[in-house]
Design a protein around this motif. Structure first.
Motif, short mmCIF file in Angstrom:
data_model
loop_
_atom_site.label_atom_id
_atom_site.label_comp_id
_atom_site.label_asym_id
_atom_site.label_seq_id
_atom_site.Cartn_x
_atom_site.Cartn_y
_atom_site.Cartn_z
N ARG A 1 -40.79 10.82 -52.25
CA ARG A 1 -41.07 10.95 -50.81
C ARG A 1 -40.53 9.74 -50.03
O ARG A 1 -40.02 9.87 -48.93
N LYS A 2 -40.65 8.56 -50.66
CA LYS A 2 -40.15 7.33 -50.03
C LYS A 2 -38.63 7.43 -49.84
O LYS A 2 -38.09 7.07 -48.79
N GLN A 3 -37.98 7.94 -50.89
CA GLN A 3 -36.52 8.08 -50.84
C GLN A 3 -36.09 9.09 -49.77
O GLN A 3 -35.14 8.87 -49.03
N GLN A 4 -36.85 10.18 -49.69
CA GLN A 4 -36.57 11.22 -48.69
C GLN A 4 -36.72 10.65 -47.27
O GLN A 4 -35.91 10.93 -46.41
N ARG A 5 -37.78 9.83 -47.09
CA ARG A 5 -38.03 9.24 -45.77
C ARG A 5 -36.90 8.27 -45.39
O ARG A 5 -36.43 8.26 -44.27
N MET A 6 -36.47 7.49 -46.40
CA MET A 6 -35.37 6.54 -46.14
C MET A 6 -34.09 7.27 -45.78
O MET A 6 -33.33 6.85 -44.91
N ARG A 7 -33.85 8.38 -46.47
CA ARG A 7 -32.65 9.18 -46.20
C ARG A 7 -32.69 9.74 -44.77
O ARG A 7 -31.71 9.71 -44.05
N ALA A 8 -33.89 10.24 -44.40
CA ALA A 8 -34.04 10.80 -43.05
C ALA A 8 -33.82 9.73 -41.99
O ALA A 8 -33.15 9.97 -40.98
N GLU A 9 -34.38 8.53 -42.24
CA GLU A 9 -34.19 7.42 -41.30
C GLU A 9 -32.72 7.03 -41.20
O GLU A 9 -32.20 6.76 -40.12
N GLY A 10 -32.05 7.00 -42.35
CA GLY A 10 -30.63 6.66 -42.39
C GLY A 10 -29.79 7.66 -41.63
O GLY A 10 -28.90 7.29 -40.86
N GLU A 11 -30.10 8.95 -41.82
CA GLU A 11 -29.36 10.00 -41.13
C GLU A 11 -29.56 9.91 -39.61
O GLU A 11 -28.63 10.10 -38.85
N ARG A 12 -30.81 9.60 -39.23
CA ARG A 12 -31.13 9.47 -37.80
C ARG A 12 -30.38 8.28 -37.22
O ARG A 12 -29.81 8.37 -36.13
N ALA A 13 -30.38 7.16 -37.96
CA ALA A 13 -29.67 5.96 -37.50
C ALA A 13 -28.18 6.25 -37.39
O ALA A 13 -27.52 5.80 -36.44
N LYS A 14 -27.65 7.02 -38.33
CA LYS A 14 -26.22 7.37 -38.30
C LYS A 14 -25.90 8.19 -37.06
O LYS A 14 -24.93 7.90 -36.36
N GLU A 15 -26.73 9.18 -36.79
CA GLU A 15 -26.51 10.03 -35.60
C GLU A 15 -26.54 9.20 -34.32
O GLU A 15 -25.71 9.38 -33.43
N GLN A 16 -27.51 8.30 -34.26
CA GLN A 16 -27.63 7.45 -33.07
C GLN A 16 -26.43 6.53 -32.94
O GLN A 16 -25.93 6.30 -31.84
N LEU A 17 -25.98 6.02 -34.09
CA LEU A 17 -24.82 5.11 -34.07
C LEU A 17 -23.57 5.84 -33.60
O LEU A 17 -22.83 5.33 -32.74
N VAL A 18 -23.34 7.03 -34.14
CA VAL A 18 -22.17 7.81 -33.74
C VAL A 18 -22.24 8.11 -32.23
O VAL A 18 -21.25 7.95 -31.52
N PHE A 19 -23.42 8.50 -31.78
CA PHE A 19 -23.60 8.80 -30.36
C PHE A 19 -23.33 7.57 -29.51
O PHE A 19 -22.57 7.64 -28.54
N ALA A 20 -23.93 6.43 -29.89
CA ALA A 20 -23.79 5.19 -29.10
C ALA A 20 -22.33 4.74 -29.03
O ALA A 20 -21.84 4.38 -27.96
#
Lengths: 180, 117
Positions: free
Chosen positions: B73-92
């Motif tokens: 679950r910890k790994q899944q949460r980290m992956r989700a956070e990473g994906e969200r950060a990636k999307e935000q970075l691409v957008f920014a």
């Protein structure tokens, strides 16, 4: 010990001071019809960059571009009506950009459509930085990038790819907490 | 003859069965079969002292499975956070690029207008 504490605080303040303080713009979120608020500092930026695919040409370009960055902050507000933000909101940012190291490289003011665009560059200090203020009567965008960035590559990304259709929902207090 | 051969010969020498051997075998065969053990008796056998290793394994698994679950679950949460950060970075980055490109275009337009004048 006191000296050590003071020194630590000074270094911390200096590091924090590299990014512009844009918190005063948060109150505009209530008036805006569309808000995009991105706050990516050190660790979050690294995590995001780590997840960029090297196989995707667009993402690979972004990955290369952000490799030396320490922070990316974007605030975009779109309003239904004119006059939702005041000149003082922009002046407050301009004041921060008058500090040593920052220099305005472009400033455009159009009386015809009320558009105002300014680009500031931070040079002469380790790290560097970029600030863009784009304002028109119904939209306000502020971009602050901390770290070394290639302007040509960044502009090329904007020209070739355009702004993606990512649905970044209107800023919520809970999200803001996550971002910081 | 070597000692080994001699030992083998001694060990394998023919010996007569005890006198009551046949009787004992026949009496055992004639005894009625005991009742079939129930499923819980079979299960209980696993817990008998010689099978303590099963208990140890069960304890180990009961600890490992929740730990693995938490880790997953910890790994899944980290992956989700990473994906969200990636999307935000691409957008920014794209917003920044788009605005910079827009400013460049405006500067070029103004330059062209000046040239015409």
């Amino acid at each position: 010990m006191k000296i050590l504490w003071s020194l630590t605080l000074c270094i911390g303040a200096a590091a924090y001071g590299q990014a512009l303080d844009l918190k005063h713009l948060d109150r505009l979120a209530d008036k805006a019809s569309n808000v995009a608020d991105v706050t990516l500092d050190g660790s979050l930026l690294k995590i995001g960059a780590k997840f960029l695919s090297a196989d995707d040409p667009d993402q690979a370009k972004i990955k290369k571009l952000v490799a030396e960055l320490k922070g990316v902050y974007v605030k975009t507000f779109t309003f239904e009506q004119e006059g939702a933000y005041s000149e003082a909101d922009i002046t407050s940012i301009r004041k921060q950009l008058q500090s040593p190291g920052w220099s305005r490289i472009v400033g455009i003011q159009s009386k015809k459509n009320g558009e105002n665009a300014e680009v500031y560059l931070k040079t002469g200090q380790p790290g560097g930085g970029l600030a863009i203020i784009c304002a028109n009567p119904k939209e306000l965008t502020v971009v602050n990038i901390v770290g070394k960035i290639d302007l040509d590559e960044l502009s090329e990304l904007g020209g070739s790819l355009g702004v993606p259709n990512i649905d970044l929902e209107k800023a919520k207090p809970a999200n803001k907490k996550d971002d910081h | 003859m070597s000692y080994l051969e001699e030992d083998l010969k001694t060990a394998l020498r023919r010996e007569a069965a005890p006198s009551d051997f046949a009787e004992r075998v026949l009496s055992r065969l004639n005894q009625p079969a005991g009742p079939e053990p129930s499923w819980w008796e079979l299960l209980a056998v696993l817990l008998l002292p010689p099978r303590l290793q099963w208990v140890a394994l069960s304890v180990l698994f009961s600890v490992m499975i929740p730990v693995a679950g938490v880790q997953y679950r910890k790994q899944q949460r980290m992956r989700a956070e990473g994906e969200r950060a990636k999307e935000q970075l691409v957008f920014a980055v794209r917003v920044a690029g788009d605005k910079l490109h827009h400013v460049q275009q405006r500067v070029l337009e103004i330059g062209r207008m000046d040239t015409r004048l």
